[in-house]
Design a protein around this motif. Structure first.
Motif, PDB file in Angstrom:
ATOM      1  N   LEU A 198      -4.943  19.033   4.774  1.00  0.00           N
ATOM      2  CA  LEU A 198      -4.073  17.923   4.423  1.00  0.00           C
ATOM      3  C   LEU A 198      -4.889  16.848   3.725  1.00  0.00           C
ATOM      4  O   LEU A 198      -6.074  16.658   4.031  1.00  0.00           O
ATOM      5  N   SER A 199      -4.243  16.141   2.807  1.00  0.00           N
ATOM      6  CA  SER A 199      -4.894  14.998   2.178  1.00  0.00           C
ATOM      7  C   SER A 199      -3.911  13.836   2.113  1.00  0.00           C
ATOM      8  O   SER A 199      -2.694  14.032   2.087  1.00  0.00           O
ATOM      9  N   CYS A 200      -4.458  12.640   2.096  1.00  0.00           N
ATOM     10  CA  CYS A 200      -3.646  11.427   2.037  1.00  0.00           C
ATOM     11  C   CYS A 200      -4.384  10.428   1.162  1.00  0.00           C
ATOM     12  O   CYS A 200      -5.486   9.998   1.510  1.00  0.00           O
ATOM     13  N   ALA A 201      -3.775  10.085   0.041  1.00  0.00           N
ATOM     14  CA  ALA A 201      -4.388   9.159  -0.901  1.00  0.00           C
ATOM     15  C   ALA A 201      -3.680   7.817  -0.835  1.00  0.00           C
ATOM     16  O   ALA A 201      -2.445   7.747  -0.914  1.00  0.00           O
ATOM     17  N   ALA A 202      -4.468   6.755  -0.699  1.00  0.00           N
ATOM     18  CA  ALA A 202      -3.924   5.401  -0.630  1.00  0.00           C
ATOM     19  C   ALA A 202      -4.103   4.702  -1.970  1.00  0.00           C
ATOM     20  O   ALA A 202      -5.117   4.867  -2.644  1.00  0.00           O
ATOM     21  N   SER A 203      -3.091   3.932  -2.341  1.00  0.00           N
ATOM     22  CA  SER A 203      -3.168   3.163  -3.580  1.00  0.00           C
ATOM     23  C   SER A 203      -2.395   1.859  -3.397  1.00  0.00           C
ATOM     24  O   SER A 203      -1.656   1.694  -2.424  1.00  0.00           O
ATOM     25  N   GLY A 204      -2.591   0.942  -4.354  1.00  0.00           N
ATOM     26  CA  GLY A 204      -1.868  -0.322  -4.280  1.00  0.00           C
ATOM     27  C   GLY A 204      -2.801  -1.472  -3.984  1.00  0.00           C
ATOM     28  O   GLY A 204      -3.937  -1.514  -4.438  1.00  0.00           O
ATOM     29  N   SER A 205      -2.325  -2.408  -3.191  1.00  0.00           N
ATOM     30  CA  SER A 205      -3.073  -3.628  -2.888  1.00  0.00           C
ATOM     31  C   SER A 205      -4.092  -3.363  -1.784  1.00  0.00           C
ATOM     32  O   SER A 205      -3.922  -3.762  -0.645  1.00  0.00           O
ATOM     33  N   ILE A 206      -5.144  -2.681  -2.194  1.00  0.00           N
ATOM     34  CA  ILE A 206      -6.175  -2.299  -1.218  1.00  0.00           C
ATOM     35  C   ILE A 206      -7.415  -3.132  -1.466  1.00  0.00           C
ATOM     36  O   ILE A 206      -8.029  -3.041  -2.533  1.00  0.00           O
ATOM     37  N   PHE A 207      -7.759  -3.935  -0.485  1.00  0.00           N
ATOM     38  CA  PHE A 207      -9.020  -4.672  -0.566  1.00  0.00           C
ATOM     39  C   PHE A 207     -10.090  -3.964   0.235  1.00  0.00           C
ATOM     40  O   PHE A 207     -11.199  -3.744  -0.238  1.00  0.00           O
ATOM     41  N   SER A 208      -9.720  -3.580   1.448  1.00  0.00           N
ATOM     42  CA  SER A 208     -10.682  -2.893   2.297  1.00  0.00           C
ATOM     43  C   SER A 208      -9.928  -2.010   3.284  1.00  0.00           C
ATOM     44  O   SER A 208      -9.102  -2.505   4.050  1.00  0.00           O
ATOM     45  N   ILE A 209     -10.202  -0.733   3.224  1.00  0.00           N
ATOM     46  CA  ILE A 209      -9.609   0.189   4.183  1.00  0.00           C
ATOM     47  C   ILE A 209     -10.549   0.324   5.365  1.00  0.00           C
ATOM     48  O   ILE A 209     -11.731   0.626   5.199  1.00  0.00           O
ATOM     49  N   ASN A 210     -10.018   0.107   6.539  1.00  0.00           N
ATOM     50  CA  ASN A 210     -10.819   0.252   7.744  1.00  0.00           C
ATOM     51  C   ASN A 210     -10.678   1.684   8.242  1.00  0.00           C
ATOM     52  O   ASN A 210     -11.176   2.611   7.648  1.00  0.00           O
ATOM     53  N   ALA A 211      -9.952   1.894   9.317  1.00  0.00           N
ATOM     54  CA  ALA A 211      -9.787   3.233   9.863  1.00  0.00           C
ATOM     55  C   ALA A 211      -8.750   4.030   9.068  1.00  0.00           C
ATOM     56  O   ALA A 211      -7.819   3.470   8.479  1.00  0.00           O
ATOM     57  N   MET A 212      -8.942   5.323   9.039  1.00  0.00           N
ATOM     58  CA  MET A 212      -7.984   6.263   8.464  1.00  0.00           C
ATOM     59  C   MET A 212      -7.807   7.382   9.477  1.00  0.00           C
ATOM     60  O   MET A 212      -8.776   7.718  10.194  1.00  0.00           O
ATOM     61  N   GLY A 213      -6.635   7.961   9.513  1.00  0.00           N
ATOM     62  CA  GLY A 213      -6.450   9.010  10.505  1.00  0.00           C
ATOM     63  C   GLY A 213      -5.172   9.799  10.323  1.00  0.00           C
ATOM     64  O   GLY A 213      -4.403   9.548   9.392  1.00  0.00           O
ATOM     65  N   VAL A 218       0.858  -1.182   0.000  1.00  0.00           N
ATOM     66  CA  VAL A 218       0.000   0.000   0.000  1.00  0.00           C
ATOM     67  C   VAL A 218       0.892   1.230   0.000  1.00  0.00           C
ATOM     68  O   VAL A 218       1.847   1.314   0.773  1.00  0.00           O
ATOM     69  N   GLN A 219       0.594   2.161  -0.865  1.00  0.00           N
ATOM     70  CA  GLN A 219       1.335   3.417  -0.914  1.00  0.00           C
ATOM     71  C   GLN A 219       0.427   4.552  -0.458  1.00  0.00           C
ATOM     72  O   GLN A 219      -0.756   4.587  -0.817  1.00  0.00           O
ATOM     73  N   LEU A 220       0.992   5.452   0.324  1.00  0.00           N
ATOM     74  CA  LEU A 220       0.259   6.621   0.802  1.00  0.00           C
ATOM     75  C   LEU A 220       0.983   7.876   0.332  1.00  0.00           C
ATOM     76  O   LEU A 220       2.199   7.994   0.512  1.00  0.00           O
ATOM     77  N   VAL A 221       0.240   8.785  -0.235  1.00  0.00           N
ATOM     78  CA  VAL A 221       0.809  10.053  -0.681  1.00  0.00           C
ATOM     79  C   VAL A 221       0.091  11.181   0.041  1.00  0.00           C
ATOM     80  O   VAL A 221      -1.115  11.374  -0.130  1.00  0.00           O
ATOM     81  N   GLU A 222       0.857  11.914   0.837  1.00  0.00           N
ATOM     82  CA  GLU A 222       0.303  13.027   1.599  1.00  0.00           C
ATOM     83  C   GLU A 222       0.604  14.337   0.876  1.00  0.00           C
ATOM     84  O   GLU A 222       1.618  14.470   0.206  1.00  0.00           O
ATOM     85  N   SER A 223      -0.262  15.300   1.085  1.00  0.00           N
ATOM     86  CA  SER A 223      -0.033  16.626   0.542  1.00  0.00           C
ATOM     87  C   SER A 223      -0.773  17.650   1.384  1.00  0.00           C
ATOM     88  O   SER A 223      -1.662  17.288   2.172  1.00  0.00           O
ATOM     89  N   GLY A 224      -0.387  18.904   1.214  1.00  0.00           N
ATOM     90  CA  GLY A 224      -1.125  19.986   1.841  1.00  0.00           C
ATOM     91  C   GLY A 224      -0.434  20.681   2.993  1.00  0.00           C
ATOM     92  O   GLY A 224      -0.939  21.685   3.499  1.00  0.00           O
ATOM     93  N   GLY A 225       0.704  20.193   3.430  1.00  0.00           N
ATOM     94  CA  GLY A 225       1.398  20.869   4.519  1.00  0.00           C
ATOM     95  C   GLY A 225       2.015  22.174   4.053  1.00  0.00           C
ATOM     96  O   GLY A 225       1.997  22.512   2.869  1.00  0.00           O
ATOM     97  N   GLY A 226       2.549  22.930   5.010  1.00  0.00           N
ATOM     98  CA  GLY A 226       3.197  24.180   4.652  1.00  0.00           C
ATOM     99  C   GLY A 226       3.307  25.111   5.830  1.00  0.00           C
ATOM    100  O   GLY A 226       3.141  24.716   6.987  1.00  0.00           O
ATOM    101  N   LEU A 227       3.580  26.365   5.512  1.00  0.00           N
ATOM    102  CA  LEU A 227       3.737  27.421   6.513  1.00  0.00           C
ATOM    103  C   LEU A 227       2.506  28.308   6.494  1.00  0.00           C
ATOM    104  O   LEU A 227       2.066  28.747   5.420  1.00  0.00           O
ATOM    105  N   VAL A 228       1.959  28.574   7.658  1.00  0.00           N
ATOM    106  CA  VAL A 228       0.768  29.404   7.759  1.00  0.00           C
ATOM    107  C   VAL A 228       0.861  30.243   9.031  1.00  0.00           C
ATOM    108  O   VAL A 228       1.499  29.832  10.010  1.00  0.00           O
TER     109      VAL A 228
END
Length: 115
Positions: free
Chosen positions: A20-35, A2-12
């Motif tokens: 922030l966002s985090c997109a999961a890809s790869g061998s995903i059958f069922s995603i349970n919790a995300m956080g 499973v690969q996770l790609v995060e984006s949206g951080g920075g200086l404020v």
């Protein structure tokens, strides 16, 4: 795998917002919790917020009323809307995704809030 790609951080500036966002890809059958977890310099990693597949949410007391977690199951993506940011929110934010009971961590994205 499973690969996770995060984006949206920075200086404020304090009082500002980031998403922030985090997109999961790869061998995903069922995603349970995300956080999202975060780790500030010299501190332990801590839970910020999590969300079940059904949409139930849980927040750290320090972010309640300011942060909102959401997910798009069709896109395998979790979001963290952060409002009214404070200097103490400065940390590296890590996405956590549980796929068939196995946890996967993102690479982390830096959020810096200037006061």
């Amino acid at each position: 795998q499973v690969q996770l790609v995060e984006s949206g951080g920075g200086l404020v500036q304090a009082g500002g917002s980031l998403t922030l966002s985090c997109a999961a890809s790869g061998s995903i059958f069922s995603i349970n919790a995300m956080g999202w977890h975060r780790q500030a310099p010299g501190k332990q990693r801590e839970l910020v917020a999590d969300i079940t597949r059904g949409g139930s949410t849980n927040y750290a007391d320090s972010v309640k009323g300011r942060f909102t977690i959401s997910r798009d199951n069709a896109k395998n993506t979790v979001y963290l809307q952060m409002n009214s940011l404070k200097a103490e929110d400065t940390a590296v934010y890590y996405c956590l995704v549980v796929v068939t009971a196995r946890p996967y961590w993102g690479q982390g994205t830096q959020v810096t809030v200037s006061s």
